[in-house]
Design a protein around this motif. Structure first.
Motif, PDB file in Angstrom:
ATOM      1  N   GLY A  48     -18.078 -10.406 -73.561  1.00  0.00           N
ATOM      2  CA  GLY A  48     -17.972 -11.482 -74.585  1.00  0.00           C
ATOM      3  C   GLY A  48     -17.084 -11.360 -75.890  1.00  0.00           C
ATOM      4  N   TYR A  49     -17.082 -12.868 -76.515  1.00  0.00           N
ATOM      5  CA  TYR A  49     -15.911 -12.571 -77.371  1.00  0.00           C
ATOM      6  C   TYR A  49     -15.905 -13.400 -78.869  1.00  0.00           C
ATOM      7  CZ  TYR A  49     -11.500 -14.327 -78.813  1.00  0.00           C
ATOM      8  OH  TYR A  49      -9.717 -15.543 -79.765  1.00  0.00           O
ATOM      9  N   ALA A  50     -15.974 -13.139 -79.523  1.00  0.00           N
ATOM     10  CA  ALA A  50     -15.944 -14.156 -80.655  1.00  0.00           C
ATOM     11  C   ALA A  50     -14.447 -13.439 -81.820  1.00  0.00           C
ATOM     12  CB  ALA A  50     -17.642 -13.606 -82.010  1.00  0.00           C
ATOM     13  N   ASN A  51     -14.327 -15.185 -82.115  1.00  0.00           N
ATOM     14  CA  ASN A  51     -12.663 -14.443 -83.154  1.00  0.00           C
ATOM     15  C   ASN A  51     -13.593 -15.058 -84.735  1.00  0.00           C
ATOM     16  OD1 ASN A  51     -10.274 -15.153 -84.526  1.00  0.00           O
ATOM     17  ND2 ASN A  51      -9.425 -15.435 -82.191  1.00  0.00           N
ATOM     18  N   LEU A  52     -13.505 -14.090 -85.706  1.00  0.00           N
ATOM     19  CA  LEU A  52     -14.089 -14.729 -86.442  1.00  0.00           C
ATOM     20  C   LEU A  52     -12.799 -14.974 -88.002  1.00  0.00           C
ATOM     21  CD1 LEU A  52     -16.563 -11.971 -87.076  1.00  0.00           C
ATOM     22  CD2 LEU A  52     -16.841 -14.260 -86.036  1.00  0.00           C
ATOM     23  N   ALA A  53     -11.740 -15.269 -87.613  1.00  0.00           N
ATOM     24  CA  ALA A  53     -10.311 -14.821 -88.483  1.00  0.00           C
ATOM     25  C   ALA A  53     -10.198 -15.910 -88.813  1.00  0.00           C
ATOM     26  CB  ALA A  53      -9.341 -14.529 -87.292  1.00  0.00           C
ATOM     27  N   ILE A  54     -10.064 -16.274 -90.481  1.00  0.00           N
ATOM     28  CA  ILE A  54      -9.442 -17.477 -90.584  1.00  0.00           C
ATOM     29  C   ILE A  54      -7.893 -18.033 -91.384  1.00  0.00           C
ATOM     30  CG2 ILE A  54     -10.590 -19.831 -92.896  1.00  0.00           C
ATOM     31  CD1 ILE A  54     -13.207 -18.626 -91.663  1.00  0.00           C
ATOM     32  N   ARG A  55      -7.174 -18.000 -90.974  1.00  0.00           N
ATOM     33  CA  ARG A  55      -5.896 -18.782 -91.363  1.00  0.00           C
ATOM     34  C   ARG A  55      -6.142 -18.856 -92.705  1.00  0.00           C
ATOM     35  NH1 ARG A  55      -4.433 -24.707 -88.816  1.00  0.00           N
ATOM     36  NH2 ARG A  55      -6.264 -23.412 -87.618  1.00  0.00           N
ATOM     37  N   GLY A  56      -4.876 -18.103 -93.743  1.00  0.00           N
ATOM     38  CA  GLY A  56      -4.694 -18.430 -95.128  1.00  0.00           C
ATOM     39  C   GLY A  56      -5.917 -16.609 -95.981  1.00  0.00           C
ATOM     40  N   GLY A 240      -7.284 -21.979 -95.250  1.00  0.00           N
ATOM     41  CA  GLY A 240      -7.923 -22.210 -93.899  1.00  0.00           C
ATOM     42  C   GLY A 240      -9.113 -22.310 -95.179  1.00  0.00           C
ATOM     43  N   ASP A 241      -9.821 -23.399 -96.128  1.00  0.00           N
ATOM     44  CA  ASP A 241     -10.140 -24.041 -96.769  1.00  0.00           C
ATOM     45  C   ASP A 241     -10.960 -25.102 -95.897  1.00  0.00           C
ATOM     46  OD1 ASP A 241      -9.223 -22.215 -99.023  1.00  0.00           O
ATOM     47  OD2 ASP A 241      -9.039 -24.469 -99.853  1.00  0.00           O
ATOM     48  N   ASN A 242     -12.554 -25.289 -95.884  1.00  0.00           N
ATOM     49  CA  ASN A 242     -12.966 -26.315 -95.274  1.00  0.00           C
ATOM     50  C   ASN A 242     -12.997 -25.256 -93.996  1.00  0.00           C
ATOM     51  OD1 ASN A 242     -13.640 -27.346 -97.218  1.00  0.00           O
ATOM     52  ND2 ASN A 242     -11.308 -28.677 -96.889  1.00  0.00           N
ATOM     53  N   LEU A 243     -12.017 -24.481 -93.356  1.00  0.00           N
ATOM     54  CA  LEU A 243     -12.246 -23.890 -91.803  1.00  0.00           C
ATOM     55  C   LEU A 243     -13.703 -23.085 -91.399  1.00  0.00           C
ATOM     56  CD1 LEU A 243      -8.518 -23.902 -90.415  1.00  0.00           C
ATOM     57  CD2 LEU A 243      -9.951 -25.783 -89.630  1.00  0.00           C
ATOM     58  N   GLN A 244     -14.071 -23.531 -90.148  1.00  0.00           N
ATOM     59  CA  GLN A 244     -15.360 -22.286 -89.500  1.00  0.00           C
ATOM     60  C   GLN A 244     -14.132 -21.800 -88.366  1.00  0.00           C
ATOM     61  OE1 GLN A 244     -18.169 -21.970 -90.941  1.00  0.00           O
ATOM     62  NE2 GLN A 244     -17.079 -23.330 -92.618  1.00  0.00           N
ATOM     63  N   PRO A 245     -15.225 -20.273 -88.152  1.00  0.00           N
ATOM     64  CA  PRO A 245     -14.511 -19.255 -87.413  1.00  0.00           C
ATOM     65  C   PRO A 245     -14.319 -19.947 -86.461  1.00  0.00           C
ATOM     66  CG  PRO A 245     -16.331 -17.999 -88.764  1.00  0.00           C
ATOM     67  CD  PRO A 245     -15.375 -19.781 -88.906  1.00  0.00           C
ATOM     68  N   LYS A 246     -12.940 -19.644 -85.286  1.00  0.00           N
ATOM     69  CA  LYS A 246     -13.419 -20.751 -83.914  1.00  0.00           C
ATOM     70  C   LYS A 246     -14.493 -20.740 -83.091  1.00  0.00           C
ATOM     71  CE  LYS A 246      -9.347 -20.169 -81.591  1.00  0.00           C
ATOM     72  NZ  LYS A 246      -7.875 -18.767 -81.189  1.00  0.00           N
ATOM     73  N   TYR A 247     -14.244 -18.842 -82.759  1.00  0.00           N
ATOM     74  CA  TYR A 247     -16.299 -18.455 -82.821  1.00  0.00           C
ATOM     75  C   TYR A 247     -16.392 -17.073 -83.331  1.00  0.00           C
ATOM     76  CZ  TYR A 247     -12.859 -20.588 -78.980  1.00  0.00           C
ATOM     77  OH  TYR A 247     -11.866 -21.138 -77.792  1.00  0.00           O
ATOM     78  N   GLY A 248     -17.618 -18.181 -84.161  1.00  0.00           N
ATOM     79  CA  GLY A 248     -18.632 -17.254 -85.046  1.00  0.00           C
ATOM     80  C   GLY A 248     -19.336 -16.483 -83.686  1.00  0.00           C
ATOM     81  N   GLN A 249     -19.548 -17.204 -82.485  1.00  0.00           N
ATOM     82  CA  GLN A 249     -20.817 -16.222 -82.352  1.00  0.00           C
ATOM     83  C   GLN A 249     -20.380 -16.131 -80.580  1.00  0.00           C
ATOM     84  OE1 GLN A 249     -23.873 -15.108 -83.131  1.00  0.00           O
ATOM     85  NE2 GLN A 249     -23.143 -16.256 -84.883  1.00  0.00           N
TER      86      GLN A 249
END
Length: 253
Positions: A48-56, A240-249
């Motif tokens: 399984g893979y999650a990506n929580l990173a957000i630009r800025g 990154g304002d108003n962005l959500q993580p690509k894959y939060g779960q």
């Protein structure tokens, strides 16, 4: 789905994948972490893979927003790169900042997950960003110490000479291109000692410019990329304002 292997990527635009455009993916980008997760999942049906990173995101934001969220996902592998956006600020106390980084790394290693950290890139080839080389060198020494203290694997981005080719960089000159992200995925998998079938896509040729052409190209870059970046810093806004993580779960790619 019950994932037996769980990779969680945390950080800023570097890990989110900015510069590696893909309109079919969340936030419109792919990136090295997605590419690496595809390789890891190809040989493990329980991956399984999650990506929580957000630009800025700056380092303290990453520690506050992403570290605990990563711990809750019970990772077996974590990658983290944080601090680049802080280094670019007019003023920064790197020693104080890295104390907080160390605390976040301690939380992550307490999960028992393998941890991958990164040094910062050596920007000597950029007339603008090379002014931060000294800061980055100090940051890197502290990161190396933290990685050693916690038994983390280290991806030494500072020493990757292939990134001095502008073909590894997107048009904004701040983020890696698709080729740069693919190459980084290979680099990280090598540190993990994991086989892969990644091929680096052809780099966009960087033409030789006359003095006049270079001046015009630099003016376009200042207008389209540098000026908006400066305005965001002055106004306290982030890309990154108003962005959500690509894959939060956790998911399977």
């Amino acid at each position: 789905m019950d994932f037996t292997a769980r990779y969680v990527a945390i950080g800023d635009s570097f890990t989110e994948g900015v510069g590696d455009d893909d309109p079919t993916r969340p936030n419109g980008v792919r990136g090295w972490a997605d590419r690496m997760a595809e390789q890891l999942g190809a040989v493990d049906p329980g991956f399984g893979y999650a990506n929580l990173a957000i630009r800025g995101r700056k380092l303290r934001q990453i520690m506050a927003e992403q570290v605990d969220a990563a711990v809750e996902l019970k990772p077996t592998l974590v990658s983290i790169y944080a601090g680049a956006n802080d280094i670019l600020r007019p003023k920064v106390d790197i020693d104080d900042l890295l104390v907080e980084y160390d605390a976040g790394i301690r939380k992550l290693t307490a999960t028992g997950a393998r941890l991958v950290m990164f040094t910062g890139f050596d920007s000597r080839g950029s007339k603008i960003f090379s002014t931060t080389r000294g800061r980055t060198a100090i940051y890197n020494e502290l990161v190396r110490g933290i990685a050693g203290d916690h038994g983390a694997l280290l991806v030494d981005y500072w020493r990757f000479s292939e990134y001095h080719d502008w073909g590894m960089w997107a048009k904004d000159r701040m983020h890696m291109s698709a080729a740069g992200h693919a190459n980084m995925a290979k680099r990280v998998l090598t540190v993990l000692e994991h086989d892969h079938s990644i091929e680096v896509p052809p780099m966009t040729p960087v033409p030789e410019l006359s003095r006049g052409e270079a001046i015009r190209a630099n003016a376009r870059w200042l207008r389209e990329f540098a000026a908006p970046w400066v305005v965001r810093r002055i106004t306290g806004k982030s890309s990154g304002d108003n962005l959500q993580p690509k894959y939060g779960q956790l998911i399977r790619l």
